[in-house]
Design an enzyme around this catalytic site. Structure first.
Site, short mmCIF file in Angstrom:
data_model
loop_
_atom_site.label_atom_id
_atom_site.label_comp_id
_atom_site.label_asym_id
_atom_site.label_seq_id
_atom_site.Cartn_x
_atom_site.Cartn_y
_atom_site.Cartn_z
N ARG A 1 71.00 78.32 19.60
CA ARG A 1 72.08 79.25 19.47
C ARG A 1 72.28 80.18 18.41
O ARG A 1 72.55 81.38 18.47
CB ARG A 1 73.43 78.37 19.75
N LYS B 1 65.74 62.57 28.92
CA LYS B 1 66.79 61.63 29.05
C LYS B 1 68.23 61.62 28.16
O LYS B 1 67.78 61.97 27.06
CB LYS B 1 66.26 60.16 29.37
N HIS C 1 59.13 59.46 27.70
CA HIS C 1 58.03 59.58 26.82
C HIS C 1 57.21 58.30 27.05
O HIS C 1 55.91 58.19 27.04
CB HIS C 1 58.02 60.05 25.76
N GLU D 1 62.96 47.64 17.15
CA GLU D 1 62.54 48.43 16.15
C GLU D 1 63.13 48.35 14.82
O GLU D 1 64.31 47.93 14.87
CB GLU D 1 63.10 49.91 16.64
N HIS E 1 63.71 53.87 29.58
CA HIS E 1 62.06 53.27 29.02
C HIS E 1 61.71 51.98 29.54
O HIS E 1 60.80 51.61 30.16
CB HIS E 1 61.96 53.23 27.80
N LYS F 1 67.89 48.30 17.26
CA LYS F 1 67.72 48.99 16.02
C LYS F 1 67.97 48.08 14.73
O LYS F 1 68.50 47.16 15.06
CB LYS F 1 68.57 50.16 15.93
C1 BG6 Z 1 63.30 57.60 22.32
C2 BG6 Z 1 64.73 56.86 21.72
O1 BG6 Z 1 63.48 58.00 23.44
O2 BG6 Z 1 62.43 56.44 22.13
C3 BG6 Z 1 64.70 56.42 20.38
O3 BG6 Z 1 65.92 57.91 21.80
C4 BG6 Z 1 63.66 55.56 20.05
O4 BG6 Z 1 66.15 55.83 20.14
C5 BG6 Z 1 62.23 56.22 20.58
O5 BG6 Z 1 63.42 55.18 18.64
C6 BG6 Z 1 61.05 55.18 20.68
O6 BG6 Z 1 60.02 55.75 20.91
P1 BG6 Z 1 58.57 55.36 20.00
O7 BG6 Z 1 57.68 56.36 20.96
O8 BG6 Z 1 58.62 55.64 18.82
O9 BG6 Z 1 58.26 53.85 20.51
#
Ligand code: BG6
Length: 467
Positions: A46, A145, A175, A213, A237, A323
């Protein structure tokens, strides 16, 4: 097969995803000679981040930060094809002009990739804008997503998308599906004769999909407050991983067959039992900048899931992610039933054979087995069969998940993307739980989550394989 010329439009070009993954990924693909010979990248948002030079400077900084030092000559050549154009939901005229100019330079076979690296709330207005300025023509649209926040909003989003785009043009990115190790689940299961015969309730007694994580929300307060860990990680995921582990052998490894088989798994999941789900929130989350002082948003989820079909009936799948946890891991563990008789002295008891997928960037697959300890006695101890994919295939060039998926978008291959049907089935499954969210239990930072979650898998506990 050489790729057609491409013009990439990246909305949210100054945002976190673009800086962390998309620009570094495109640069790496270009270095590997995997981008089309002719391409242009138009970053958009933007507001302008300064002059064109300042925009490229910002990208340079980001690529160095996230990929390490880069060759200046290569970077100069690469960025000669990058520009910035302002666009908003109201006005896409400048962008349309820039896209057409790029296409004129590269010829009529040029294809468009439009990447929405923007907050979910901005997607629908931007999609309408794309339609209004005819930017949807010959375009592949990439979406991040969460795809909606519940079944109703996902259906509305899909309806808006389908007003402008054909489903075959839409790439919903998750991903995790671009990770080497995830695709290895398919390779291990279906390129071998050894595993499929035991991939069922007769042999497997539990499955764990564990993605703790160490990082906390790292300044993403807005995102976490509006999304929460369930929508961020579980309904996307982790359920996708479950789909790959649980699916029936597809007829072919193409998009349609894989999407159909995954959708059947999601259909077969038993309604989620709120008593077998634990939400958590790390201590201090409410003090993070931008977080509501009374926030009940979950930063942790652990749950038990059952797939009610002939292959998996009665076998628990445990899912966990959060987290600010003790360790960062991404593992899928399949535990196998114990042999019926224990005949060996010294046998290590109490634990099944386990097959583990480490979904890290250095992917590994291993299986713990009992084996004879060398020496005069017939005694068994725990050994390990192990495939280290990077060591096993020296010289291979693993692609980062986003790189792999960007390449698939250019090739027009939707196999590793999520279909509308899958998205809607998963919301249908998760909605009842999310409509009545439980209060999260507070857990200390650098822990394995709330106590109630530790007890969820019963006697086996959470498996944290020593990698
Ligand atoms: C993302 C989430 O899609 O995936 C994050 O929004 C997460 O919260 C991340 O930390 C983890 O991905 P990767 O590839 O680092 O394991």
């Amino acid at each position: 097969i050489p790729l057609a010329p491409h013009v990439f439009v990246i909305f949210g070009a100054t945002g976190d995803l673009a800086r962390r993954k998309l620009f570094p990924g495109l640069f790496h693909l270009w270095q590997l000679n995997l981008l089309p010979e002719e391409f242009r990248i138009i970053g958009s948002s933007r507001a302008a981040p300064g002059t064109q030079e300042e925009f490229r400077g910002m990208l340079h900084h980001a690529v160095e930060l996230f990929r390490g030092e880069i060759d200046h000559e290569a970077w100069r050549k690469f960025t000669a094809r990058i520009s910035f154009v302002i666009a908003s939901a109201e006005d896409g005229s400048g962008l349309a002009k820039a896209v057409r100019a790029a296409e004129k330079e590269m010829g009529p076979a040029t294809e468009r990739v439009i990447y929405m690296a923007i907050p979910p709330s901005a997607t629908e207005p931007m999609v309408r804008m794309l339609g209004k300025f005819d930017l949807h023509e010959r375009a592949k649209l990439v979406l991040e997503k969460p795809f909606g926040t519940d079944l109703g909003s996902a259906k509305r989003l899909n309806a808006t998308l389908h007003d402008v785009f054909d489903e075959s043009q839409i790439y919903r990115i998750d991903h995790f599906l671009g990770k080497e190790a995830v695709q290895n689940i398919l390779a291990l299961r279906f390129a071998n004769g050894l595993f499929e015969p035991v991939w069922n309730l007769q042999h497997v007694c539990y499955v764990q999909i564990d993605v703790p994580e160490e990082i906390d929300i790292q300044g993403r307060a807005d995102f976490m407050e509006s999304t929460g860990t369930f929508r961020d990680m579980i309904s996307t995921h982790l359920f996708q991983l479950l789909g790959f582990v649980a699916l029936e052998p597809p007829i072919r490894l193409d998009a349609e067959s894989l999407h159909d088989e995954k959708a059947k798994v999601f259909h077969a999941i038993r309604p989620l039992d709120p008593d077998r789900v634990v939400f958590g929130q790390y201590e201090g989350y409410r003090d993070e900048e931008g977080v509501d002082a009374f926030s009940d948003v979950e930063t942790f989820v652990a749950m038990e899931v059952y797939v009610d079909n002939w292959r998996w009936f009665g076998i628990p799948f445990y899912l966990r992610t959060g987290k600010a946890m003790a360790e960062s891991r991404r593992t899928i563990t399949l535990g196998f039933w114990e042999p019926p008789l224990k005949m060996f002295p010294g046998e290590v008891g109490g634990r099944c054979n386990e097959l583990v997928f480490e979904l890290t960037d250095d992917p590994k697959i291993f299986c713990d087995v009992r084996a004879k300890i060398p020496g005069p006695e017939l005694q068994v101890g725990r050994g390990r069969m192990r495939v280290d994919l990077v060591e096993e295939f020296p010289g291979s060039e693993p692609l980062e998940a986003y790189e792999r998926l960007l390449l698939d978008v250019m090739r027009g291959d939707p196999t590793l993307f999520t279909s509308t049907e899958e998205v809607e089935l998963l919301w249908q499954l998760c909605d009842p739980l999310l409509k009545n969210p439980q209060k999260p239990r507070i857990y200390p930072r650098r822990s394995w989550g709330p106590r109630e979650a530790l007890q969820l898998p019963g006697e086996h506990g959470w498996r944290i394989p020593d990698g």
